[in-house]
Design a protein around this motif. Structure first.
Motif, short mmCIF file in Angstrom:
data_model
loop_
_atom_site.label_atom_id
_atom_site.label_comp_id
_atom_site.label_asym_id
_atom_site.label_seq_id
_atom_site.Cartn_x
_atom_site.Cartn_y
_atom_site.Cartn_z
N ILE A 4 0.73 -1.08 -0.12
CA ILE A 4 0.10 0.02 0.12
C ILE A 4 0.75 1.20 -0.36
O ILE A 4 1.67 1.24 0.89
CB ILE A 4 -0.93 0.27 1.32
CG1 ILE A 4 -2.24 -0.97 1.53
CG2 ILE A 4 -1.96 0.97 1.21
CD1 ILE A 4 -2.57 -1.70 2.63
N VAL A 62 -2.36 -0.04 -4.31
CA VAL A 62 -2.91 -0.83 -3.94
C VAL A 62 -2.12 -2.11 -4.76
O VAL A 62 -2.03 -1.39 -5.84
CB VAL A 62 -4.19 -1.83 -3.61
CG1 VAL A 62 -3.79 -2.75 -3.01
CG2 VAL A 62 -4.81 -0.92 -2.24
N THR A 64 0.09 -6.19 -6.26
CA THR A 64 -0.51 -6.68 -5.64
C THR A 64 0.07 -7.37 -6.68
O THR A 64 0.63 -7.21 -8.73
CB THR A 64 -1.79 -7.67 -5.65
OG1 THR A 64 -2.53 -7.49 -6.73
CG2 THR A 64 -2.47 -7.08 -4.16
N LEU A 158 -7.08 -5.07 5.16
CA LEU A 158 -7.07 -4.45 3.80
C LEU A 158 -8.20 -3.56 4.06
O LEU A 158 -8.31 -2.62 2.99
CB LEU A 158 -6.85 -5.59 2.85
CG LEU A 158 -5.51 -6.05 2.13
CD1 LEU A 158 -5.79 -6.86 1.46
CD2 LEU A 158 -4.40 -5.30 2.13
N ALA A 163 -8.38 -0.29 1.72
CA ALA A 163 -6.99 -0.82 0.40
C ALA A 163 -7.76 -1.96 -0.34
O ALA A 163 -7.12 -3.20 -1.24
CB ALA A 163 -5.66 -0.92 0.88
N ALA A 164 -9.12 -2.56 -0.06
CA ALA A 164 -9.42 -3.27 -0.44
C ALA A 164 -10.71 -3.56 -2.03
O ALA A 164 -11.16 -4.01 -2.08
CB ALA A 164 -10.32 -4.12 0.44
#
Length: 189
Positions: A4, A62, A64, A158, A163-164
């Motif tokens: 993040i 964010v 991933t 998250l 941050a979801a």
């Protein structure tokens, strides 16, 4: 591993990831040219390549998929992105026993937090409360989180850190390949 990056934008973070990957010997796959390609196998090659997703979620980015690059540990990513983006970076790494959270600023580790997870018990997330953006999320983290799995715990943390829910129109996909893999394949012929 999820990063993040606070108070930054997706192009800046994507550029920092590309630069770090390049320093580590990976080459960026130009997805724009693949989209124009007439050969469908070009795009299929990207599906097997390491990929990173970068997206806005409120006032933060964010990230991933960094673990798929296999070029750095979570702490190295946190320090590098914090330094490159001149921003606070939170690294959330998932383990069988819970979450390992690192906070980085100016390229330096500021805080390391372990959130232990035990089946049937409430996880103590109080140390994460200062990372929440609002009082409601902070209070929920102070109380702790009940989660059936570590993945469930991750999703709830998250969400409370804002941050979801990445914004769909802000997602950038980066793909990479290792040029040494091509050389090894040529050597085998």
């Amino acid at each position: 591993m999820i990063l993040i990056v606070r108070d930054e934008d997706t192009p800046t973070v994507a550029a920092a990831i590309n630069a770090f990957a390049d320093e580590e010997g990976l080459e960026s796959v130009p997805l724009e040219s693949l989209a124009q390609s007439q050969n469908p196998f070009d795009m299929l090659g990207v599906l097997a390549a390491p990929r990173v997703l970068v997206a806005m979620s409120g006032e933060q980015v964010v990230v991933t998929g960094l673990a798929s690059l296999d070029i750095a540990e979570p702490g190295e990513w946190g320090a590098s992105m914090s330094s490159s983006c001149d921003a606070e970076v939170i690294v959330v790494d998932v383990a069988d026993d819970g979450l390992h959270v690192g906070v980085f600023d100016d390229g330096e580790p500021e805080e390391t937090i372990t959130v232990a997870w035990t089946p049937g018990a409430k996880a103590d997330t109080s140390a994460l409360a200062t990372l929440a953006d609002d009082d409601e999320a902070s209070a929920a983290l102070e109380k702790g989180i009940s989660a059936r799995t570590v993945s469930d715990l991750l999703a709830k943390v998250l969400d409370l850190l804002g941050a979801a829910s990445p914004e769909k129109d802000s997602v950038v996909m980066l793909a990479f390949h290792d040029p040494l893999d091509e050389e090894e394949g040529a050597d085998a012929d």
